[in-house]
Design an enzyme around this catalytic site. Sequence first.
Site, short mmCIF file in Angstrom:
data_model
loop_
_atom_site.label_atom_id
_atom_site.label_comp_id
_atom_site.label_asym_id
_atom_site.label_seq_id
_atom_site.Cartn_x
_atom_site.Cartn_y
_atom_site.Cartn_z
N THR A 1 37.10 65.85 77.18
CA THR A 1 36.57 66.32 75.91
C THR A 1 35.86 67.67 76.05
OG1 THR A 1 34.86 65.82 74.27
CG2 THR A 1 34.55 64.86 76.42
N ASP A 2 35.74 68.38 74.94
CA ASP A 2 34.97 69.64 74.96
C ASP A 2 33.46 69.37 75.06
OD1 ASP A 2 34.52 68.67 72.37
OD2 ASP A 2 35.14 70.51 71.34
N GLU A 3 33.06 68.11 74.80
CA GLU A 3 31.61 67.81 74.79
C GLU A 3 30.97 67.97 76.16
OE1 GLU A 3 30.21 64.54 72.51
OE2 GLU A 3 31.70 64.84 70.95
N TYR B 1 27.45 59.79 76.38
CA TYR B 1 28.92 59.86 76.35
C TYR B 1 29.43 61.09 77.10
CZ TYR B 1 33.51 61.27 74.63
OH TYR B 1 34.81 61.72 74.56
N LYS C 1 31.65 61.45 80.57
CA LYS C 1 32.95 62.11 80.64
C LYS C 1 32.91 63.25 81.67
CE LYS C 1 36.28 61.53 78.62
NZ LYS C 1 37.45 60.66 78.85
P1 NAD Z 1 39.13 55.21 71.39
O1 NAD Z 1 37.73 54.73 71.56
O2 NAD Z 1 39.76 55.17 70.06
O3 NAD Z 1 40.09 54.41 72.37
C1 NAD Z 1 39.76 54.15 73.70
C2 NAD Z 1 40.70 53.07 74.21
O4 NAD Z 1 40.41 52.84 75.59
C3 NAD Z 1 40.56 51.73 73.49
O5 NAD Z 1 41.84 51.23 73.18
C4 NAD Z 1 39.85 50.84 74.52
O6 NAD Z 1 40.21 49.48 74.39
C5 NAD Z 1 40.35 51.43 75.82
N1 NAD Z 1 39.44 51.22 76.95
C6 NAD Z 1 38.10 51.49 76.99
N2 NAD Z 1 37.62 51.19 78.22
C7 NAD Z 1 38.67 50.73 78.96
C8 NAD Z 1 38.81 50.27 80.30
N3 NAD Z 1 37.76 50.21 81.12
N4 NAD Z 1 40.03 49.90 80.73
C9 NAD Z 1 41.10 49.96 79.89
N5 NAD Z 1 41.02 50.36 78.61
C10 NAD Z 1 39.82 50.75 78.16
O7 NAD Z 1 39.13 56.67 71.99
P2 NAD Z 1 39.98 57.95 71.55
O8 NAD Z 1 39.27 58.66 70.48
O9 NAD Z 1 41.40 57.54 71.37
O10 NAD Z 1 39.84 58.82 72.89
C11 NAD Z 1 40.75 58.66 73.97
C12 NAD Z 1 40.34 59.58 75.10
O11 NAD Z 1 40.33 60.92 74.63
C13 NAD Z 1 38.92 59.32 75.62
O12 NAD Z 1 38.94 59.49 77.01
C14 NAD Z 1 38.07 60.39 74.95
O13 NAD Z 1 36.96 60.71 75.75
C15 NAD Z 1 39.07 61.52 74.86
N6 NAD Z 1 38.85 62.48 73.76
C16 NAD Z 1 38.69 62.02 72.48
C17 NAD Z 1 38.55 62.94 71.43
C18 NAD Z 1 38.39 62.49 70.00
O14 NAD Z 1 38.14 63.34 69.13
N7 NAD Z 1 38.54 61.22 69.68
C19 NAD Z 1 38.57 64.32 71.71
C20 NAD Z 1 38.73 64.74 73.04
C21 NAD Z 1 38.88 63.80 74.05
O1 DAU Z 2 34.46 66.94 70.58
C1 DAU Z 2 35.29 65.89 70.99
C2 DAU Z 2 34.61 64.58 70.70
O2 DAU Z 2 34.68 64.38 69.30
C3 DAU Z 2 35.22 63.39 71.44
O3 DAU Z 2 35.05 63.57 72.82
C4 DAU Z 2 34.55 62.09 71.00
O4 DAU Z 2 35.20 61.00 71.62
C5 DAU Z 2 34.70 61.97 69.49
O5 DAU Z 2 34.05 60.80 69.04
C6 DAU Z 2 34.11 63.20 68.81
O6 DAU Z 2 32.66 63.25 68.98
P1 DAU Z 2 31.70 63.68 67.79
O7 DAU Z 2 30.36 63.15 68.06
O8 DAU Z 2 31.83 65.14 67.52
O9 DAU Z 2 32.45 62.89 66.59
P2 DAU Z 2 31.87 62.03 65.36
O10 DAU Z 2 33.04 61.78 64.47
O11 DAU Z 2 31.06 60.89 65.82
O12 DAU Z 2 30.91 63.08 64.64
C7 DAU Z 2 31.40 64.33 64.20
C8 DAU Z 2 30.22 65.08 63.61
O13 DAU Z 2 29.83 64.44 62.39
C9 DAU Z 2 29.00 65.07 64.49
O14 DAU Z 2 28.32 66.32 64.34
C10 DAU Z 2 28.13 63.95 63.93
C11 DAU Z 2 28.49 63.97 62.45
N1 DAU Z 2 28.43 62.66 61.76
C12 DAU Z 2 29.09 61.62 62.30
C13 DAU Z 2 29.09 60.40 61.68
C14 DAU Z 2 29.82 59.21 62.30
C15 DAU Z 2 27.76 62.54 60.54
O15 DAU Z 2 27.18 63.52 60.03
N2 DAU Z 2 27.76 61.32 59.92
C16 DAU Z 2 28.38 60.22 60.45
O16 DAU Z 2 28.30 59.14 59.86
#
Ligand code: NAD
Ligand code: DAU
Length: 355
Positions: free
Chosen positions: A133-135, A159, A163
């Site tokens: 992730t970019d975080e 988180y 990562k």
């Molecule tokens: P998600 O939470 O929707 O899905 C995660 C999945 O991993 C789930 O199906 C869960 O059951 C499985 N899991 C968790 N722990 C596990 C373990 N120990 N063994 C096997 N399976 C396990 O997450 P997502 O949003 O699909 O993100 C997927 C990946 O991409 C993550 O590594 C996250 O850090 C990364 N990522 C997410 C975003 C985003 O915006 N969602 C952006 C950049 C990177």
């Molecule tokens: O940047 C990549 C990341 O983006 C991934 O690595 C994470 O897995 C993914 O969950 C996401 O993280 P964020 O914290 O940026 O996503 P989230 O959707 O939780 O929140 C996006 C923004 O919106 C953040 O600034 C918090 C805000 N927010 C979120 C929620 C859930 C609100 O203002 N209200 C809300 O109810």
Amino acid sequence: MTILVTGGAGFIGSNFVLDWLAQSDEPVINLDKLTYAGNLENLASLQGDARHIFVQGDIGDTTLLPELLAKHQPRAVINFAAESHVDRSIHGPGAFVQNNIVGTFNLLESVRAWWAAQPQDRQGDFRFLHVSTDEIYGSLAKGEPAFTESHPHEPNSPYSASKAASDHLVRAWHHTYGLPVLTTNCSNNYGPYHFPEKLIPLMIVNALAGKPLPVYGDGQQIRDWLYVKDHCSAIRRVLQAGKVGETYNIGGWNEKPNIDIVRIICQLLDTLQPRADGKPYVDQMTFVADRPGHDRRYAIDASKIERELGWKPAETFETGIAKTVAWYLANQDWVAHVQSGAYRDWLQTQYGAKA
Ligand code: NAD
Ligand code: DAU
């Protein structure tokens, strides 16, 4: 030839598996623990498809992993599995340390032991692609240049710290043991099958249910948004052509303050499914207490992947968000099924005192 995907029942992982099998007949072993975020309904269209082999299990299971690797001999492992929600990491960081750090460590060790015993040509062809992730880069002030791959790791939440730790382990397993790794650092994804605890799906689902739209703090925090299918195509491209040991930033060149995102969603819903009382959905917007340690701005410089691998996103935010809102409107059964059990408990924990 086969690939092993971890976390393939989650949001991005399931989109990746669906896209992969829409474009290739190469089978996918999908290892997922099925935490609250893992949802096999996302993969319902693959029922009976012999190219998709689902295994429920933990990436940290040092008995299961060697068995899976020996049985299926994958040419690549793509590691999506992680706890992914920042707010959950604030309430309970332990699961993040366990799944994201210890889990990745155990996965790397299982993969390394199996890989080291392969013939040399197979060792050279193998890839371990770690999805991150970019975080991990921390937070930017307004006007600061976007994150490049050489930006220092300055994670601020449990988180992002977990990562960043996993990224460091992956890097070290390459430098120390020669494991052929690739790492991708992507910005905020959105699209189908996004669990409605994250900003975009939560706003769509709450708006339609007549519930408050909780904006943290002043709503001026900035994220870069990428349609999930663009993330999937970038990962396929990195797997195909990425240079071993390198990291690639993936982003949408699309920075927006949260409050603008909420307004855009409300406007789309006003057109596609107007409120019964004729009032705008934005009336449901409410400001709530901020997230502790809330990162102010993320911005990804995705020029390396474009320059070196020729990848760029296909969707703009306007096209991607329109598809996303339409998907949620057409898939309200999916939403209803997700909104049960653990998810309901979570809403109470997170918003009970705030909304
Ligand atoms: P998600 O939470 O929707 O899905 C995660 C999945 O991993 C789930 O199906 C869960 O059951 C499985 N899991 C968790 N722990 C596990 C373990 N120990 N063994 C096997 N399976 C396990 O997450 P997502 O949003 O699909 O993100 C997927 C990946 O991409 C993550 O590594 C996250 O850090 C990364 N990522 C997410 C975003 C985003 O915006 N969602 C952006 C950049 C990177
Ligand atoms: O940047 C990549 C990341 O983006 C991934 O690595 C994470 O897995 C993914 O969950 C996401 O993280 P964020 O914290 O940026 O996503 P989230 O959707 O939780 O929140 C996006 C923004 O919106 C953040 O600034 C918090 C805000 N927010 C979120 C929620 C859930 C609100 O203002 N209200 C809300 O109810």
